[in-house]
Design a protein around this motif. Sequence first.
Motif, short mmCIF file in Angstrom:
data_model
loop_
_atom_site.label_atom_id
_atom_site.label_comp_id
_atom_site.label_asym_id
_atom_site.label_seq_id
_atom_site.Cartn_x
_atom_site.Cartn_y
_atom_site.Cartn_z
N LEU A 20 0.86 -1.19 0.00
CA LEU A 20 0.00 0.00 0.00
C LEU A 20 0.89 1.23 0.00
O LEU A 20 1.90 1.26 0.72
CB LEU A 20 -0.91 0.03 1.23
N GLU A 21 0.51 2.24 -0.77
CA GLU A 21 1.31 3.46 -0.85
C GLU A 21 0.43 4.70 -0.66
O GLU A 21 -0.47 4.96 -1.46
CB GLU A 21 2.02 3.54 -2.21
N ALA A 22 0.66 5.41 0.43
CA ALA A 22 0.02 6.70 0.71
C ALA A 22 -1.50 6.64 0.52
O ALA A 22 -2.09 7.47 -0.17
CB ALA A 22 0.63 7.79 -0.16
N VAL A 23 -2.13 5.65 1.15
CA VAL A 23 -3.57 5.47 0.99
C VAL A 23 -4.33 6.40 1.92
O VAL A 23 -4.07 6.46 3.12
CB VAL A 23 -3.97 4.01 1.29
N ASP A 24 -5.27 7.12 1.35
CA ASP A 24 -6.21 7.97 2.09
C ASP A 24 -7.63 7.51 1.77
O ASP A 24 -8.01 7.46 0.59
CB ASP A 24 -6.07 9.45 1.71
N CYS A 25 -8.40 7.19 2.79
CA CYS A 25 -9.81 6.84 2.60
C CYS A 25 -10.51 6.91 3.95
O CYS A 25 -9.86 7.08 4.98
CB CYS A 25 -9.97 5.46 1.96
N TYR A 26 -11.80 6.79 3.94
CA TYR A 26 -12.56 6.90 5.18
C TYR A 26 -13.86 6.11 5.07
O TYR A 26 -14.31 5.75 3.97
CB TYR A 26 -12.88 8.38 5.49
N LEU A 27 -14.46 5.85 6.23
CA LEU A 27 -15.77 5.21 6.30
C LEU A 27 -16.66 6.07 7.17
O LEU A 27 -16.29 6.43 8.29
CB LEU A 27 -15.67 3.81 6.90
N GLU A 28 -17.84 6.42 6.67
CA GLU A 28 -18.80 7.20 7.42
C GLU A 28 -19.91 6.31 7.96
O GLU A 28 -20.15 5.22 7.46
CB GLU A 28 -19.41 8.29 6.54
N GLN A 29 -20.60 6.82 8.96
CA GLN A 29 -21.66 6.04 9.58
C GLN A 29 -22.80 5.77 8.60
O GLN A 29 -23.25 6.65 7.88
CB GLN A 29 -22.22 6.78 10.80
N LYS A 43 -6.40 -4.92 -1.69
CA LYS A 43 -7.69 -4.80 -1.01
C LYS A 43 -7.69 -5.51 0.35
O LYS A 43 -8.08 -4.93 1.37
CB LYS A 43 -8.81 -5.38 -1.89
N THR A 44 -7.26 -6.76 0.36
CA THR A 44 -7.25 -7.50 1.62
C THR A 44 -6.29 -6.90 2.63
O THR A 44 -6.58 -6.81 3.83
CB THR A 44 -6.89 -8.98 1.36
N THR A 45 -5.14 -6.43 2.15
CA THR A 45 -4.17 -5.79 3.04
C THR A 45 -4.76 -4.55 3.69
O THR A 45 -4.62 -4.33 4.90
CB THR A 45 -2.89 -5.41 2.27
N LEU A 46 -5.46 -3.72 2.91
CA LEU A 46 -6.08 -2.51 3.46
C LEU A 46 -7.11 -2.88 4.52
O LEU A 46 -7.18 -2.23 5.57
CB LEU A 46 -6.73 -1.70 2.33
N MET A 47 -7.89 -3.90 4.28
CA MET A 47 -8.89 -4.32 5.26
C MET A 47 -8.22 -4.82 6.54
O MET A 47 -8.67 -4.51 7.65
CB MET A 47 -9.77 -5.41 4.66
N LYS A 48 -7.15 -5.59 6.40
CA LYS A 48 -6.44 -6.09 7.58
C LYS A 48 -5.81 -4.94 8.37
O LYS A 48 -5.75 -4.99 9.61
CB LYS A 48 -5.36 -7.08 7.15
N ALA A 194 -2.71 -1.18 -7.70
CA ALA A 194 -1.29 -1.27 -7.33
C ALA A 194 -1.00 -0.60 -5.99
O ALA A 194 -0.01 0.11 -5.83
CB ALA A 194 -0.42 -0.65 -8.42
N GLY A 195 -1.89 -0.82 -5.01
CA GLY A 195 -1.67 -0.30 -3.67
C GLY A 195 -2.03 1.14 -3.45
O GLY A 195 -1.78 1.67 -2.37
N ARG A 196 -2.67 1.77 -4.43
CA ARG A 196 -3.06 3.18 -4.30
C ARG A 196 -4.55 3.34 -4.57
O ARG A 196 -5.11 2.66 -5.44
CB ARG A 196 -2.29 4.06 -5.29
#
Length: 219
Positions: A20-29, A43-48, A194-196
């Motif tokens: 993963l490289e410099a990932v920015d994201c969020y989850l709202e209610q 994808k799986t790495t980000l979830m873990k 590719a991790g972004r």
Amino acid sequence: MNKLVDVKNVSISFKRKHVLEAVDCYLEQGEIVGLVGPNGAGKTTLMKVMVGFIPISKGGIMKTRDIAIEALIEQPGLYPFLSGLDHLQLFVEDRKTTEIDYLISLLDMNEFIGKKTKEYSLGMKQRLGIALALLNRPQVVILDEPMNGLDPYSVKLLKEAIITYRKSGTTFLISSHILSELEQLVDRVLLLKAGRVVENIEHPERLENFENDLLAKLA
């Protein structure tokens, strides 16, 4: 805007390889977010990372205090000599038997819930795994390609359960490499390549309207 999980500039490296490289994201209610990307995109790495299974090399994750996050990543970890009902009774909090009964009905598990899980088909295991993730009504539920290999009926039940719990305020992050699986289900789509995170698509009316553009971005 109530951000429950906020990923800021997160990078993950394994043996000098950037996953993963410099990932920015969020989850709202109360939203359903699709995490879309080809196999190997991260994808799986980000979830873990979001549930704390993998240490972060750089960046950080901010979470609402005392937030409960449940995840079904890869295959559900089941005890083969216990029944589905045994699993639900083992993991339920505060003896919420009414929630167990509700999930058994919602996911149509009456016919097999009393059998040992070693006898379960993939669809049965996945339905039980989803029930375990939803069992204690966490604020956030993370599902890693939950529809992969399921029969159409199990997919229908899974989507109905997700929509039902979303209406009560549960947030979902659902990964898939098949765009049509998320059609008419998600409020927002994160494209991972590719991790972004290459794009954050807000409120798609129908995912199929974006399919050609999404595929081009992921190529």
